[in-house]
Design a protein around this motif. Structure first.
Motif, PDB file in Angstrom:
ATOM      1  N   GLU A   8       6.444   0.544   9.606  1.00 10.57           N
ATOM      2  CA  GLU A   8       6.235   2.354   9.660  1.00 10.57           C
ATOM      3  C   GLU A   8       4.689   2.364   9.637  1.00 10.57           C
ATOM      4  O   GLU A   8       4.504   3.418  10.815  1.00 10.57           O
ATOM      5  N   ARG A   9       4.259   1.712   9.074  1.00  9.23           N
ATOM      6  CA  ARG A   9       2.766   2.631   8.888  1.00  9.23           C
ATOM      7  C   ARG A   9       1.726   1.743  10.470  1.00  9.23           C
ATOM      8  O   ARG A   9       1.331   2.352  10.744  1.00  9.23           O
ATOM      9  N   ALA A  49       9.277  -5.645   5.632  1.00  4.06           N
ATOM     10  CA  ALA A  49       8.158  -5.132   4.894  1.00  4.06           C
ATOM     11  C   ALA A  49       8.341  -3.875   5.315  1.00  4.06           C
ATOM     12  O   ALA A  49       8.194  -3.339   6.630  1.00  4.06           O
ATOM     13  N   ASP A  50       8.769  -2.810   5.091  1.00  2.92           N
ATOM     14  CA  ASP A  50       9.175  -1.401   6.122  1.00  2.92           C
ATOM     15  C   ASP A  50       7.971  -0.451   6.178  1.00  2.92           C
ATOM     16  O   ASP A  50       8.327   0.294   6.674  1.00  2.92           O
ATOM     17  N   TYR A  51       7.455  -0.508   4.709  1.00  2.00           N
ATOM     18  CA  TYR A  51       6.486   0.157   4.705  1.00  2.00           C
ATOM     19  C   TYR A  51       5.022  -0.151   5.633  1.00  2.00           C
ATOM     20  O   TYR A  51       4.642   0.712   6.626  1.00  2.00           O
ATOM     21  N   ALA A  52       4.999  -1.379   5.602  1.00  2.00           N
ATOM     22  CA  ALA A  52       3.932  -2.184   7.156  1.00  2.00           C
ATOM     23  C   ALA A  52       4.694  -1.216   8.402  1.00  2.00           C
ATOM     24  O   ALA A  52       3.614  -1.054   8.903  1.00  2.00           O
TER      25      ALA A  52
END
Length: 209
Positions: free
Chosen positions: A127-128, A122-125
């Motif tokens: 990074e976040r 989960a790239d977004y998670a």
């Protein structure tokens, strides 16, 4: 024994064992192996119905408690240590304990989940939560500028926060980028009670930057 400690070798678990060592309270250890789902067992749920370690039972009173922040406050009150009794310093210790419970714990825990244990899913998670981790270390670094401890004197705020900072390698954090955190971290790592509490329920070396 006064306190029965139900715990495992996580940052939240280490908060409780370090606090017990710092307070000099007698305690026994009940390892709860979360890799084997022992936190869902009936004995532990009777102490901590949210099935999260740590939990304690005070054999003097029969009181059981879950949630690491509540446990730290209870032990501070029982021992009369590591929590200022009045004035601004008491509220600063409370404020920064709540900061750890609401931010520098759950957010870093999410970084563990997505970046360390489920990397690439989960790239977004990733990074976040890695960005939020960096931000929180920055908040702590600014707070520790010119201070030896988070709330002025060593307190429950430090006991709660330090075990999470001990996972700095998991967070991809270079403590050299946060010099005040590094100074604070190394000073606390030298405390004998912290060294003893860090090795509960099994011996572990404190990570060194």
């Amino acid at each position: 024994m006064t306190i029965e400690l139900y715990t495992w070798g996580t940052p939240n678990g280490k908060k409780a064992s370090i606090m017990l060592e710092e307070c000099g309270l007698d305690y026994s250890v009940h390892p709860i192996d979360i890799t084997k789902d022992e936190q869902f067992g009936a004995e532990f749920l009777a102490v901590a119905p949210n099935n999260k370690i740590p939990g304690i039972r005070d054999t003097d009173t029969g009181l059981t408690l879950m949630e690491s922040g509540a446990i730290l406050l209870y032990l501070a009150d029982k021992a009369g240590k590591l929590m200022p009794t009045d004035g601004e310093e008491r509220w600063r210790a409370t404020e920064w304990l709540m900061w750890q419970m609401g931010g520098f714990g759950p957010m870093l825990g999410q970084a563990h989940h997505f970046h360390r244990f489920n990397k690439g899913k989960a790239d977004y998670a990733e990074e976040r939560f890695l960005k939020e981790t960096q931000r929180l270390y920055g908040v702590l670094d600014k707070r520790l500028e010119g201070r030896e401890a988070i709330a002025g004197s060593y307190s429950v705020a430090d006991v709660a926060t330090w075990p999470w900072a001990a996972r700095f390698e998991w967070h991809g954090v270079d403590l050299d980028q946060f010099p005040n955190v590094k100074r604070w971290y190394l000073a606390i790592a030298e405390r004998p009670a912290v060294q003893r509490g860090y090795s509960v329920p099994s011996a572990q070396d404190i990570p060194m930057p």
